[in-house]
Scaffold this motif. Structure first.
Motif, PDB file in Angstrom:
ATOM      1  N   HIS A 149       8.150 -45.230  38.982  1.00 20.59           N
ATOM      2  CA  HIS A 149       9.003 -46.403  39.177  1.00 20.59           C
ATOM      3  C   HIS A 149       9.671 -46.842  37.874  1.00 20.59           C
ATOM      4  O   HIS A 149      10.884 -47.047  37.828  1.00 20.59           O
ATOM      5  CB  HIS A 149       8.168 -47.549  39.750  1.00 20.59           C
ATOM      6  N   ILE A 209      12.611 -44.507  36.219  1.00 22.32           N
ATOM      7  CA  ILE A 209      13.962 -44.339  36.763  1.00 22.32           C
ATOM      8  C   ILE A 209      14.949 -45.374  36.231  1.00 22.32           C
ATOM      9  O   ILE A 209      16.150 -45.248  36.463  1.00 22.32           O
ATOM     10  CB  ILE A 209      13.955 -44.368  38.309  1.00 22.32           C
ATOM     11  N   ARG A 231      17.622 -38.253  43.615  1.00 19.07           N
ATOM     12  CA  ARG A 231      16.167 -38.423  43.538  1.00 19.07           C
ATOM     13  C   ARG A 231      15.683 -37.663  42.319  1.00 19.07           C
ATOM     14  O   ARG A 231      15.823 -36.448  42.218  1.00 19.07           O
ATOM     15  CB  ARG A 231      15.475 -37.914  44.804  1.00 19.07           C
ATOM     16  N   GLU A 232      15.122 -38.414  41.365  1.00 21.61           N
ATOM     17  CA  GLU A 232      14.715 -37.825  40.094  1.00 21.61           C
ATOM     18  C   GLU A 232      13.346 -37.164  40.211  1.00 21.61           C
ATOM     19  O   GLU A 232      12.345 -37.822  40.511  1.00 21.61           O
ATOM     20  CB  GLU A 232      14.673 -38.917  39.018  1.00 21.61           C
ATOM     21  N   GLY A 265      12.836 -42.375  42.537  1.00 24.52           N
ATOM     22  CA  GLY A 265      11.930 -41.540  41.762  1.00 24.52           C
ATOM     23  C   GLY A 265      10.998 -40.792  42.692  1.00 24.52           C
ATOM     24  O   GLY A 265      10.439 -41.370  43.629  1.00 24.52           O
ATOM     25  N   SER A 281      13.421 -40.298  31.997  1.00 31.91           N
ATOM     26  CA  SER A 281      14.265 -39.839  33.107  1.00 31.91           C
ATOM     27  C   SER A 281      15.572 -40.625  33.156  1.00 31.91           C
ATOM     28  O   SER A 281      16.639 -40.065  33.427  1.00 31.91           O
ATOM     29  CB  SER A 281      13.519 -39.994  34.440  1.00 31.91           C
ATOM     30  N   TRP A 282      15.479 -41.939  32.888  1.00 28.00           N
ATOM     31  CA  TRP A 282      16.698 -42.754  32.860  1.00 28.00           C
ATOM     32  C   TRP A 282      17.611 -42.313  31.718  1.00 28.00           C
ATOM     33  O   TRP A 282      18.803 -42.103  31.906  1.00 28.00           O
ATOM     34  CB  TRP A 282      16.340 -44.229  32.721  1.00 28.00           C
ATOM     35  N   ALA A 328       9.656 -38.454  38.463  1.00 24.02           N
ATOM     36  CA  ALA A 328       9.800 -39.785  37.863  1.00 24.02           C
ATOM     37  C   ALA A 328       9.043 -40.838  38.666  1.00 24.02           C
ATOM     38  O   ALA A 328       9.085 -40.848  39.900  1.00 24.02           O
ATOM     39  CB  ALA A 328      11.273 -40.169  37.766  1.00 24.02           C
ATOM     40  N   ASP A 380       7.562 -42.454  42.675  1.00 24.05           N
ATOM     41  CA  ASP A 380       7.573 -43.918  42.658  1.00 24.05           C
ATOM     42  C   ASP A 380       6.530 -44.439  43.636  1.00 24.05           C
ATOM     43  O   ASP A 380       6.624 -44.202  44.845  1.00 24.05           O
ATOM     44  CB  ASP A 380       8.968 -44.422  43.039  1.00 24.05           C
TER      45      ASP A 380
END
Length: 422
Positions: A384, A387, A378-379, A348, A392-393, A382, A351
């Motif tokens: 922790h 992700i 790599r989002e 993320g 985002s997930w 986002a 993150d």
């Protein structure tokens, strides 16, 4: 004995606060209080309700609440949770969807042992269960494990993962989230060397500290500042007389929760104040956003002392995984032995637990793996939690992971269209 008394003192404080909340709620709920039209009684009742619930959840393991999956046939299919492998410190459980043809994707979801129960991955399980057969590592609360069961450190954790992978077979797709990412990588490498036929097909690592020094955070800075002696003296306690694990040295869940809350104390204080006001106004509900989040967030579990100390010393301080020097049961694991398991890394952008770069280090360690077997995402934007369980997930990362699984399943793409529920 001093540590045991400290543990019991913390439990006594928790129990007292739960009792105070229940008492305030009961006193302010008497019909006679209706004779006095003053908001103080509503606030007192609301404070008591919120307080009782919060302190009660600290010692309760949350339910999975995964009961129904909508199939491609449009019908509701019941979900049964079955224990397939039972071990003293953790079980391998399966979410079996009844009345539905078995899906070709077999996913082992490796839950973290970092203060919360595996139920923290509830939404992840729900989203995967529509298109996959899902197994989860369900770790036990150390306070409930008798001392006679022995120790449990990161080597034992790795050996557990190897046993679970063997049980599931070579068509398994492993997804390790956060803390277990480096140990899942080591378990896969060990199997690659000892039992190549037992290796999973793919390994997806999401937001894990493969190389903590790749991108420093508050977590890594703390690990550097504090000595092992200080940690052992300040963080560890012996389980008190109330639980089956009496006498076991642990890092208590209540102590961990104190650390979690202190990192964002102002945010949590505001959230609870606003919830008390909502309850007083009659605007709150049993499953509102606040309760759903804090029922999970406040439910903490004790961690064995040896697991906590070995994680800090060997993963963060000595960086044994990052330097490819990790030893399990007297054998040095060579991550370069992984040569057929496709590895995907997900990070993320924002993150703050496992910062971008820490998990990516896994791909450099897989020196025996061809480039086409490596993948990275790599989002943007986002954090922790997002992700593996947030928007985002659901919208971006999950479809990418499933496509990665299909591309490395050793056969044509199977299964229906992606449909997310819950």
């Amino acid at each position: 004995m001093r540590y045991m008394l400290t543990y019991d003192f913390m439990e006594s404080m928790r129990n007292t606060n739960q009792w105070l909340g229940a008492s305030a709620k009961a006193m302010a709920s008497y019909p006679a209080t209706g004779l006095v039209p003053h908001p103080a009684f509503q606030l007192m009742r609301a404070w008591g309700e919120v307080t009782e619930r919060a302190f009660e959840r600290m010692v309760a393991k949350p339910d999975w609440n995964v009961s129904i999956v909508v199939g491609e046939d449009g019908r509701d299919h019941l979900v049964q949770i079955q224990t397939e492998v039972s071990r003293p410190f953790g079980d391998l459980i399966r979410f079996r969807v009844t009345g539905r043809p078995e899906k070709p994707r077999r996913v082992l979801l490796v839950a973290p042992m970092s203060g919360h129960y595996a139920t923290l991955l509830r939404s992840t399980v729900k989203s995967l269960l529509v298109d996959c057969e899902v197994w989860v590592t369900d770790w036990h609360n150390a306070r409930d494990i008798p001392v006679s069961a022995g120790k449990f450190d990161i080597e034992d954790y790795t050996l557990y993962l190897m046993d679970f992978m063997r049980h599931m077979g070579p068509d398994t797709h492993v997804i390790a989230i956060c803390q277990p990412a480096p140990l899942a990588l080591a378990a896969t490498a060990y199997l690659a060397e000892l039992e190549p036929d037992a290796q999973p097909r793919t390994l997806t690592l999401i937001g894990g500290p493969i190389d903590p020094d790749a991108a420093p955070t508050d977590v890594t800075d703390f690990g550097r500042r504090v000595t092992m002696g200080q940690l052992e003296h300040l963080a560890l306690q012996r389980v008190g007389f109330k639980y089956p694990g009496v006498g076991r040295m642990v890092y208590p869940g209540l102590a961990q929760l104190t650390s979690f809350v202190s990192m964002n104390a102002e945010t949590h204080s505001k959230a609870f104040f606003e919830q008390i006001v909502r309850v007083a106004k009659g605007e709150a509900s049993e499953n509102d956003r606040h309760n759903k989040f804090y029922d999970e967030y406040l439910a903490v579990m004790d961690m064995t002392a040896e697991f906590y100390l070995s994680t800090v010393e060997r993963i963060f301080k000595e960086r044994e995984i990052a330097r490819n020097r990790f030893i399990v049961a007297g054998h040095q694991v060579d991550i370069g032995k992984i040569n057929s398991v496709a590895v995907k890394v997900v990070e993320g952008e924002k993150d703050d637990i496992s910062a971008p770069g820490q998990c990516l280090a896994a791909l450099d360690l897989c020196t025996g793996l061809p480039p086409e077997k490596k993948a990275f995402h790599r989002e943007p934007g986002a954090g922790h939690y997002g992700i593996f369980a947030g928007r985002s997930w659901r919208n971006n990362i999950r479809p990418l992971v499933l496509n990665f699984i299909d591309a490395n399943s050793g056969g044509p793409r199977r299964g229906g269209p992606f449909k997310v529920v819950g």
